[in-house]
Scaffold this active site. Structure first.
Site, mmCIF file in Angstrom:
data_model
loop_
_atom_site.group_PDB
_atom_site.id
_atom_site.type_symbol
_atom_site.label_atom_id
_atom_site.label_comp_id
_atom_site.label_asym_id
_atom_site.label_seq_id
_atom_site.Cartn_x
_atom_site.Cartn_y
_atom_site.Cartn_z
ATOM 1 N N TYR A 22 -2.026 -0.477 11.056
ATOM 2 C CA TYR A 22 -2.004 -0.996 9.652
ATOM 3 C C TYR A 22 -1.022 -0.932 8.850
ATOM 4 O O TYR A 22 0.005 -1.651 8.326
ATOM 5 C CB TYR A 22 -3.327 -0.689 8.906
ATOM 6 C CG TYR A 22 -3.368 -1.056 7.645
ATOM 7 C CD1 TYR A 22 -3.141 -2.302 7.206
ATOM 8 C CD2 TYR A 22 -3.101 0.198 6.417
ATOM 9 C CE1 TYR A 22 -3.354 -2.754 5.767
ATOM 10 C CE2 TYR A 22 -3.284 -0.258 4.869
ATOM 11 C CZ TYR A 22 -3.354 -1.607 4.694
ATOM 12 O OH TYR A 22 -3.163 -1.832 3.363
ATOM 13 N N THR A 71 0.711 -1.206 0.136
ATOM 14 C CA THR A 71 0.108 0.142 -0.155
ATOM 15 C C THR A 71 0.775 1.163 0.164
ATOM 16 O O THR A 71 2.144 1.224 0.671
ATOM 17 C CB THR A 71 -0.663 0.070 1.194
ATOM 18 O OG1 THR A 71 -1.388 1.122 1.508
ATOM 19 C CG2 THR A 71 0.019 -0.534 2.493
ATOM 20 N N LYS A 74 2.247 -3.136 7.384
ATOM 21 C CA LYS A 74 2.572 -3.504 5.882
ATOM 22 C C LYS A 74 3.836 -2.988 5.443
ATOM 23 O O LYS A 74 4.703 -3.634 4.926
ATOM 24 C CB LYS A 74 1.533 -2.627 4.988
ATOM 25 C CG LYS A 74 0.169 -2.987 5.052
ATOM 26 C CD LYS A 74 -0.041 -4.367 4.431
ATOM 27 C CE LYS A 74 0.107 -4.652 2.876
ATOM 28 N NZ LYS A 74 -0.264 -5.805 2.391
ATOM 29 N N GLU A 111 0.279 3.639 1.876
ATOM 30 C CA GLU A 111 0.024 4.146 3.455
ATOM 31 C C GLU A 111 1.681 3.983 4.013
ATOM 32 O O GLU A 111 1.975 4.559 4.952
ATOM 33 C CB GLU A 111 -1.063 3.656 4.091
ATOM 34 C CG GLU A 111 -2.366 3.796 3.646
ATOM 35 C CD GLU A 111 -3.381 3.597 4.395
ATOM 36 O OE1 GLU A 111 -3.200 3.561 5.747
ATOM 37 O OE2 GLU A 111 -4.560 3.743 3.926
HETATM 38 P P1 NAD Z 1 -9.603 -7.257 2.097
HETATM 39 O O1 NAD Z 1 -9.560 -7.013 3.375
HETATM 40 O O2 NAD Z 1 -10.941 -7.182 1.201
HETATM 41 O O3 NAD Z 1 -9.365 -8.877 1.688
HETATM 42 C C1 NAD Z 1 -8.257 -9.393 2.574
HETATM 43 C C2 NAD Z 1 -8.583 -10.866 2.216
HETATM 44 O O4 NAD Z 1 -7.331 -11.699 2.831
HETATM 45 C C3 NAD Z 1 -9.787 -11.692 2.842
HETATM 46 O O5 NAD Z 1 -10.231 -12.503 1.733
HETATM 47 C C4 NAD Z 1 -9.588 -12.219 3.981
HETATM 48 O O6 NAD Z 1 -10.179 -13.510 4.250
HETATM 49 C C5 NAD Z 1 -7.911 -12.840 3.616
HETATM 50 N N1 NAD Z 1 -7.151 -12.847 4.981
HETATM 51 C C6 NAD Z 1 -6.965 -12.232 5.986
HETATM 52 N N2 NAD Z 1 -6.185 -12.636 7.030
HETATM 53 C C7 NAD Z 1 -5.838 -13.880 6.407
HETATM 54 C C8 NAD Z 1 -5.083 -14.981 6.844
HETATM 55 N N3 NAD Z 1 -4.489 -14.932 7.934
HETATM 56 N N4 NAD Z 1 -4.600 -16.133 5.944
HETATM 57 C C9 NAD Z 1 -5.523 -16.412 4.949
HETATM 58 N N5 NAD Z 1 -6.213 -15.197 4.355
HETATM 59 C C10 NAD Z 1 -6.364 -14.200 5.003
HETATM 60 O O7 NAD Z 1 -8.347 -6.490 1.526
HETATM 61 P P2 NAD Z 1 -8.045 -5.632 0.227
HETATM 62 O O8 NAD Z 1 -8.738 -4.402 0.232
HETATM 63 O O9 NAD Z 1 -8.790 -6.553 -1.202
HETATM 64 O O10 NAD Z 1 -6.548 -5.526 0.110
HETATM 65 C C11 NAD Z 1 -5.946 -6.703 -0.586
HETATM 66 C C12 NAD Z 1 -4.274 -6.592 -0.308
HETATM 67 O O11 NAD Z 1 -4.087 -5.192 -0.990
HETATM 68 C C13 NAD Z 1 -3.928 -6.147 0.996
HETATM 69 O O12 NAD Z 1 -2.751 -6.608 1.025
HETATM 70 C C14 NAD Z 1 -3.816 -4.579 1.240
HETATM 71 O O13 NAD Z 1 -2.817 -4.176 2.079
HETATM 72 C C15 NAD Z 1 -3.521 -4.047 -0.243
HETATM 73 N N6 NAD Z 1 -4.038 -2.774 -0.695
HETATM 74 C C16 NAD Z 1 -5.146 -2.521 -0.576
HETATM 75 C C17 NAD Z 1 -5.687 -1.291 -0.959
HETATM 76 C C18 NAD Z 1 -7.276 -0.707 -0.825
HETATM 77 O O14 NAD Z 1 -7.559 0.293 -1.194
HETATM 78 N N7 NAD Z 1 -8.011 -1.655 -0.446
HETATM 79 C C19 NAD Z 1 -5.046 -0.303 -1.435
HETATM 80 C C20 NAD Z 1 -3.661 -0.891 -1.873
HETATM 81 C C21 NAD Z 1 -3.039 -2.092 -1.278
HETATM 82 O O1 DAU Z 2 -4.166 4.030 0.638
HETATM 83 C C1 DAU Z 2 -4.486 2.542 0.185
HETATM 84 C C2 DAU Z 2 -5.240 2.100 1.452
HETATM 85 O O2 DAU Z 2 -6.833 2.538 1.547
HETATM 86 C C3 DAU Z 2 -5.300 0.602 1.666
HETATM 87 O O3 DAU Z 2 -3.984 0.172 2.027
HETATM 88 C C4 DAU Z 2 -6.272 0.287 2.853
HETATM 89 O O4 DAU Z 2 -6.425 -1.191 2.715
HETATM 90 C C5 DAU Z 2 -7.676 0.857 2.525
HETATM 91 O O5 DAU Z 2 -8.542 0.576 3.630
HETATM 92 C C6 DAU Z 2 -7.480 2.241 2.290
HETATM 93 O O6 DAU Z 2 -7.173 3.058 3.590
HETATM 94 P P1 DAU Z 2 -8.062 4.251 4.020
HETATM 95 O O7 DAU Z 2 -7.833 4.433 5.388
HETATM 96 O O8 DAU Z 2 -7.644 5.429 3.157
HETATM 97 O O9 DAU Z 2 -9.481 4.098 3.477
HETATM 98 P P2 DAU Z 2 -10.940 4.008 4.117
HETATM 99 O O10 DAU Z 2 -12.110 3.744 3.191
HETATM 100 O O11 DAU Z 2 -11.115 3.555 5.548
HETATM 101 O O12 DAU Z 2 -11.026 5.673 4.579
HETATM 102 C C7 DAU Z 2 -10.947 6.627 3.431
HETATM 103 C C8 DAU Z 2 -10.869 8.001 3.825
HETATM 104 O O13 DAU Z 2 -12.365 8.212 4.517
HETATM 105 C C9 DAU Z 2 -10.104 8.093 5.142
HETATM 106 O O14 DAU Z 2 -9.292 9.710 5.130
HETATM 107 C C10 DAU Z 2 -10.880 7.950 6.320
HETATM 108 C C11 DAU Z 2 -12.172 8.358 5.933
HETATM 109 N N1 DAU Z 2 -13.385 7.863 6.313
HETATM 110 C C12 DAU Z 2 -13.452 6.463 6.456
HETATM 111 C C13 DAU Z 2 -14.574 5.934 6.969
HETATM 112 C C14 DAU Z 2 -14.630 4.534 6.996
HETATM 113 C C15 DAU Z 2 -14.261 8.693 7.165
HETATM 114 O O15 DAU Z 2 -14.388 10.038 6.983
HETATM 115 N N2 DAU Z 2 -15.547 8.008 7.653
HETATM 116 C C16 DAU Z 2 -15.713 6.742 7.754
HETATM 117 O O16 DAU Z 2 -16.759 6.117 8.137
#
Ligand code: NAD
Ligand code: DAU
Length: 350
Positions: free
Chosen positions: A156, A131, A160, A133
């Site tokens: 978090y 990520t 990472k 972050e």
């Molecule tokens: P998510 O929370 O939607 O999914 C995570 C998945 O991992 C789930 O299917 C869960 O069951 C599985 N998991 C969790 N713990 C586990 C364990 N101990 N063993 C096996 N499986 C396990 O996450 P996401 O948003 O799809 O993110 C996926 C990856 O991408 C993560 O590594 C996250 O850090 C990274 N990432 C996410 C974002 C974002 O915006 N969501 C952005 C950049 C990077």
């Molecule tokens: O930048 C990549 C990351 O983006 C990933 O690595 C993370 O897995 C993913 O969860 C996401 O993190 P954020 O914290 O940026 O995402 P989130 O959707 O939780 O929040 C987006 C923004 O909105 C953040 O500034 C917090 C704000 N927020 C979020 C929630 C859930 C609110 O203001 N109210 C809320 O209820």
């Protein structure tokens, strides 16, 4: 025929990566390794049921022995590692869970790969998905490049960052062929409704308050999840070993502006008077350690691998909103927790 492990394939981004690989590469066998935590949902992959080149394995990356057994059984050629605890707010209330899954889990996978490949790394690859972050928070100016110093603030992002360091350490120390990508905020279908966009779509639809942290001035750089999956495909196949690629959409929004656009689109789609949904905005206590701004410079990925986002944000956001409105059963099933009860029963019987 290559056998590729994709961890976390039942989650949001993982399900899009699994779908892309299964459909695009019929000569690969894709093994989805997922523990099915609260965030993992096999309904995200319903369309792949019965695909000849796809298999699901329920296993926990925190369990070193179990991981070794799975790796030994399938003799993977490549690993794309997405499994993680991914929600910042949950990491604030339970940091240890994040250390276990994100740090120990990653090290277990590195060890399992190193062991089955027995230090013969030809044509092997361990790709770690991370990520933006890890780079910390930006002020008004500048963007994260691959050279930006790590400065994580939440449990978090600290977990990472630690996992990224271990992946690099295995490249430097053992010569394990690795790749890392660091991506900005993703949006799109199948995202768990604890994250901003799906949570707010659901709340607007149900006339529930929209909890905006602080003043809503934090900035995120949003990328359509299918563009992230495409970038992962490019990097997995063409990335320079040992290197890092930033992935981002050049698409910065303050939370409050984004929320207002969502309110406007949903007013139209739900046949409400303009301005109705905005009234649900409720300013709440800020997230602890809340990073102000993320912005990714993805020039390296564009120059080296020719990747650019395919979708404009306005189009992507509307598509995403339509998807959540059309897939009410998927959303309700998650919110009610029914799917987790089903898994508990289903896997108890095995
Ligand atoms: P998510 O929370 O939607 O999914 C995570 C998945 O991992 C789930 O299917 C869960 O069951 C599985 N998991 C969790 N713990 C586990 C364990 N101990 N063993 C096996 N499986 C396990 O996450 P996401 O948003 O799809 O993110 C996926 C990856 O991408 C993560 O590594 C996250 O850090 C990274 N990432 C996410 C974002 C974002 O915006 N969501 C952005 C950049 C990077
Ligand atoms: O930048 C990549 C990351 O983006 C990933 O690595 C993370 O897995 C993913 O969860 C996401 O993190 P954020 O914290 O940026 O995402 P989130 O959707 O939780 O929040 C987006 C923004 O909105 C953040 O500034 C917090 C704000 N927020 C979020 C929630 C859930 C609110 O203001 N109210 C809320 O209820």
């Amino acid at each position: 025929m290559k056998t590729i492990a994709i961890t976390g394939g039942a989650g949001f981004i993982g399900s899009h990566v699994v779908r892309l690989f299964v459909n695009k590469y019929p000569d690969y066998k894709i093994v989805n390794i997922d523990a099915l935590t609260y965030a993992g949902n096999l309904a995200n992959l319903k369309d792949l049921e019965g695909a000849a080149n796809y298999e699901f394995v329920k296993a926990d990356i925190v369990n070193a022995e179990e991981m070794f057994q799975v790796f030994d059984k399938y003799q993977f050629d490549g690993v794309i590692h997405l499994a993680a605890e991914s929600h910042v707010d949950r990491s604030i209330s339970n940091p240890t869970e994040f250390v276990l899954t994100n740090v120990i889990g990653t090290v277990n996978l590195l060890n399992a790969a190193k062991k089955i490949w027995a230090d013969n790394f030809e044509n092997k690859l361990f790709y770690h998905v991370s990520t933006d972050e890890v780079y910390g928070s930006l002020g008004e100016e500048g963007m994260f490049t691959e050279e930006t110093k790590y400065d994580p603030h939440s449990p978090y992002s600290a977990s990472k960052a630690s996992s990224d360091h271990f992946v690099r350490a295995y490249f430097d120390t053992y010569g394990l062929p690795t790749l890392i990508s660091n991506c900005s905020n993703n949006y799109g279908s199948y995202q768990f409704p604890e994250k901003l966009i799906p949570l707010f779509i659901n709340n607007i639809k149900k006339n529930l308050p929209l909890p905006v942290y602080g003043k809503g001035e934090n900035i995120r750089d949003w990328l359509w999840v299918e563009d992230h999956a495409r970038a992962i495909d490019e990097i997995f196949h063409k990335g320079a070993l040992g290197s890092t690629y930033n992935i981002g959409g050049h698409n910065e929004w303050t939370n409050i502006d984004l929320i207002k656009v969502m309110c406007k689109i949903l007013d139209e789609k739900l046949n409400r008077k303009t301005g109705t949904s905005e009234k649900l905005i409720t300013y709440v206590k800020d997230r602890a350690g809340h990073d102000l701004r993320y912005a990714i410079d993805a020039t390296k990925l564009q120059n080296e691998l020719d990747w650019v986002p395919s979708l404009q944000f306005e189009e992507g956001l509307e598509k995403t909103i339509d998807w959540y409105l059309e897939n009410e059963a998927w959303l309700e099933n998650i919110i009610s927790g029914d799917y987790q009860e089903y898994y508990e029963k289903q896997y108890e019987q095995r």
